[in-house]
Design an enzyme around this catalytic site. Structure first.
Site, PDB file in Angstrom:
ATOM      1  N   GLU A 127       7.183  11.667   2.926  1.00 19.29           N
ATOM      2  CA  GLU A 127       7.753  12.933   2.698  1.00 19.29           C
ATOM      3  C   GLU A 127       8.221  13.060   1.551  1.00 19.29           C
ATOM      4  OE1 GLU A 127      12.378  13.912   4.864  1.00 19.29           O
ATOM      5  OE2 GLU A 127      11.100  12.654   5.911  1.00 19.29           O
TER       6      GLU A 127
ATOM      7  N   CYS B  60      11.741   7.099   3.759  1.00 21.95           N
ATOM      8  CA  CYS B  60      12.392   6.745   2.527  1.00 21.95           C
ATOM      9  C   CYS B  60      11.492   5.322   2.064  1.00 21.95           C
ATOM     10  CB  CYS B  60      13.932   6.370   2.569  1.00 21.95           C
ATOM     11  SG  CYS B  60      14.868   7.806   2.672  1.00 21.95           S
ATOM     12  N   ILE B  61      11.423   5.064   0.819  1.00 20.82           N
ATOM     13  CA  ILE B  61      10.829   3.967   0.491  1.00 20.82           C
ATOM     14  C   ILE B  61      11.523   3.220  -0.688  1.00 20.82           C
ATOM     15  CG2 ILE B  61       8.856   4.947  -0.834  1.00 20.82           C
ATOM     16  CD1 ILE B  61       6.995   2.641  -0.253  1.00 20.82           C
TER      17      ILE B  61
ATOM     18  N   GLN C 236      11.514  -5.129  -8.714  1.00 17.45           N
ATOM     19  CA  GLN C 236      10.565  -4.031  -9.270  1.00 17.45           C
ATOM     20  C   GLN C 236       9.600  -4.671 -10.401  1.00 17.45           C
ATOM     21  OE1 GLN C 236      13.170  -0.882 -10.060  1.00 17.45           O
ATOM     22  NE2 GLN C 236      13.595  -0.260  -8.189  1.00 17.45           N
TER      23      GLN C 236
ATOM     24  N   SER D 100      -0.435   6.016  -8.451  1.00 18.56           N
ATOM     25  CA  SER D 100      -0.966   4.655  -8.849  1.00 18.56           C
ATOM     26  C   SER D 100      -1.811   4.200  -7.676  1.00 18.56           C
ATOM     27  CB  SER D 100      -0.276   3.784  -9.525  1.00 18.56           C
ATOM     28  OG  SER D 100      -0.915   2.406  -9.805  1.00 18.56           O
TER      29      SER D 100
ATOM     30  N   SER E  42      10.862  10.555  -5.423  1.00 19.63           N
ATOM     31  CA  SER E  42      11.540  10.395  -6.511  1.00 19.63           C
ATOM     32  C   SER E  42      10.599  10.194  -7.960  1.00 19.63           C
ATOM     33  CB  SER E  42      12.374   9.163  -6.634  1.00 19.63           C
ATOM     34  OG  SER E  42      11.551   7.848  -6.333  1.00 19.63           O
TER      35      SER E  42
ATOM     36  N   GLY F 136       6.254  -2.571  -4.756  1.00 19.67           N
ATOM     37  CA  GLY F 136       6.302  -1.115  -4.462  1.00 19.67           C
ATOM     38  C   GLY F 136       4.873  -1.116  -3.829  1.00 19.67           C
TER      39      GLY F 136
ATOM     40  N   ARG G 101       6.889  -6.045  -9.998  1.00 19.22           N
ATOM     41  CA  ARG G 101       6.125  -7.077  -9.589  1.00 19.22           C
ATOM     42  C   ARG G 101       5.148  -6.811  -8.519  1.00 19.22           C
ATOM     43  NH1 ARG G 101      11.185 -11.151  -8.655  1.00 19.22           N
ATOM     44  NH2 ARG G 101       9.501 -12.303  -7.711  1.00 19.22           N
ATOM     45  N   GLY G 102       4.734  -5.534  -8.397  1.00 22.89           N
ATOM     46  CA  GLY G 102       3.887  -5.409  -7.273  1.00 22.89           C
ATOM     47  C   GLY G 102       4.060  -5.027  -5.852  1.00 22.89           C
TER      48      GLY G 102
END
Length: 536
Positions: A423, A389-390, A397, A436, A427, A402, A399-400
């Site tokens: 995995e 999960c991430i 969000q 990206s 989403s 992720g 703002r880099g």
């Protein structure tokens, strides 16, 4: 638009007024999931068809277009084997499972008294031959891919590389699709004792005070009192067959976490008595949930944590990463999963947090280390997953952060000497972030290649995978997504257009947050040798 004479019930579909991103009125088709009455006025919980579930909301009757009301269709009852009507229509997934089981039974035909292992299903693959032939279009990938070693090169600066037999290998691409796969049950997904001569103790039903999705026990013991080995594998993929009206509706209105107030996107199994509160308060350091601001203030006088429990394995500037063992810090891990479920729809936690490690990213100030996001991974993954999960919390969000989480997961894979992949399923936001990151990482390598002796630079897919720790299937799918692969004179080459180069340079200019490998203090553990006991 509302008409009091018409009874709008659950399951009905009709257009509902909402504002789009341009703040303009639109009337998308929506389904009524629930109806409630507050202060003598009815409210309707609607799900907009073909829209993400995080846009679901309670609406007033004046936003309903009753002129186009569609009543739910009655489901026809299906006859059973003995001719009696069935209680519900058959599910396509059950039909597939039944046909799969029947085919396995007829194909194997085991004799009595003997156990025949069930063969694993192999993914269908499409081979792309590297021999000289007319131009063959490279099929686009919709999901993960599988590839043997192949050679690819940018056309404006790359030429083939002699790899002996590798030049004659086939580049195979597995078309897996984006739909959820039906997985037969696997023994490794359940907790089992690794001790010789012990039996597995049946799991106790959850009590009223236990966590809804997790085991109430820290570890399972065998029937004769010998503790069993902790599980090192697991899955966070949500089984959508258990979805019902309750889990399809948001049950928490608002969460206060530190200086932020968050509006949850999805259902999360917090205790039932907390779902009626206007605001759910969380301690931003231990993530304990409380029912009132006064309870939170009283808790903060006793909570000694100012950072996540576990080891700090990375720090640069104000950014830190903490590694948390789901078995040693069970309460924190469970609270983290409950918070994350408010913003993740495709993932959940079936049993407990024992087989997972959690890597929490924080931002430091004078008051402590504030959680920004996290990712989890299996201690032992049989499918090379480096992320289960991430999540980046909504206030952080765009703002880099992720990409920083993704980059950190691959830095851990580099230290472990492995290639990894997240995995599935991802989403919608997760897929965009990974696509990206893969694009920028691969283009960065290709543009840094230099020619030798006036010849065009050359590189193979395996070499890209080894440098980046990105799995070969993800490398190929990214190259095809960017439409870089071309077939020319019996070989596959990469064509980097000026638009792609300029777009990559603009994206990298905006990307200020990067992981510095020199600031990472991480020693990988061999979890296969841990937690095993032997009875002499």
């Amino acid at each position: 638009m509302a008409d009091s004479l018409v009874d709008v019930s659950e399951g009905c579909r009709l257009p509902v007024l909402r504002k789009n991103q341009e703040n303009e009125d639109e009337w998308p088709l929506a389904e009524i999931l629930s109806v409630k009455e507050t202060a003598g006025r009815k409210l309707y919980y609607v799900h907009y068809i073909d829209f993400n579930k995080r846009l679901d909301e309670w609406v007033t009757p004046d936003r309903l277009d009753l002129k186009k009301l569609q009543f739910p269709k009655k489901e026809a009852k299906t006859p059973t084997k003995n001719g009696l009507p069935g209680s519900r229509p058959g599910s396509p997934e059950r039909d597939v499972r039944k046909s799969l089981d029947l085919s396995l039974q007829t194909s194997t035909a085991p004799s009595r008294g003997k156990t025949v292992p069930t063969p694993k299903r192999k993914a269908e693959s499409v081979s792309l031959a590297t021999q000289v032939s007319p131009a063959i279009p490279v099929p686009s990938l919709s999901g993960s891919t599988e590839a043997s070693q192949g050679t690819v090169y940018p056309s404006n600066a790359f030429t083939p590389k002699s790899n002996n037999r590798e030049d004659h290998d086939q580049l195979s691409v597995t078309t897996n699709g984006t739909s959820r796969r039906l997985m037969p049950s696997q023994p490794g997904r359940k907790r089992k004792a690794n001790c010789v001569g012990t039996d597995e103790k049946p799991r106790r039903p959850p009590s009223a005070h236990s966590y809804p999705l997790f085991s109430a026990q820290d570890s399972q013991d065998s029937s004769d009192g010998i503790p069993s080995a902790p599980r090192m594998t697991g899955s966070l993929v949500s089984d959508r067959s258990h979805d019902d009206i309750i889990t399809r509706m948001k049950n928490i209105d608002c969460i206060e976490l530190g200086r932020h107030r968050l509006k949850p996107w999805y259902f999360s199994p917090y205790p039932q008595e907390l779902t009626t509160l206007p605001i759910l308060y969380l301690c931003e350091f231990c993530l304990k949930y409380l029912k009132s601001l006064k309870c939170l203030q009283r808790h903060l006088t006793k909570c000694n944590l100012r950072h996540p429990p576990g080891n700090e394995i990375y720090r640069k500037g104000t950014i830190s990463f903490f590694e948390i063992d789901g078995r040693k810090n069970k309460t924190y891990s469970q609270n983290l999963c409950l918070l994350a479920k408010c913003f993740l729809d495709h993932k959940t936690l079936y049993y407990d947090t024992d087989p997972f490690l959690f890597y929490v990213m924080t931002e430091y100030d004078s008051k402590g280390f504030h959680i920004v996001g996290y990712f989890s991974k299996e201690k032992e993954s049989t499918e090379d997953y480096n992320v289960a999960c991430i999540l980046t919390l909504p206030p952080y969000q765009r703002r880099g952060y992720g990409k920083l989480l993704i980059e950190f997961s691959y830095e851990l894979s580099k230290v472990e000497g492995k290639t990894g992949t997240p995995e599935k399923p991802l989403s919608d936001l997760g897929l965009l972030s990974y696509r990206s990151y893969w694009s920028q990482t691969i283009l960065e390598i290709l543009m840094d290649l230099k020619s030798d002796n006036g010849e065009r630079p050359q590189i193979t897919i395996n070499e890209i995978s080894e440098i980046t720790s990105v799995k070969k299937e993800d490398v190929i799918s990214t190259l095809q997504y960017l439409n870089l692969i071309n077939y020319y004179k019996g070989q596959y080459i990469l064509t980097l257009s000026e638009d792609i180069v300029e777009g990559h340079e603009r994206a990298m200019h905006k990307r200020h947050l990067r992981i510095d490998p020199k600031c990472l203090h991480f020693t990988p553990k061999d979890w296969s040798k841990r937690g095993k006991c032997i009875v002499l």
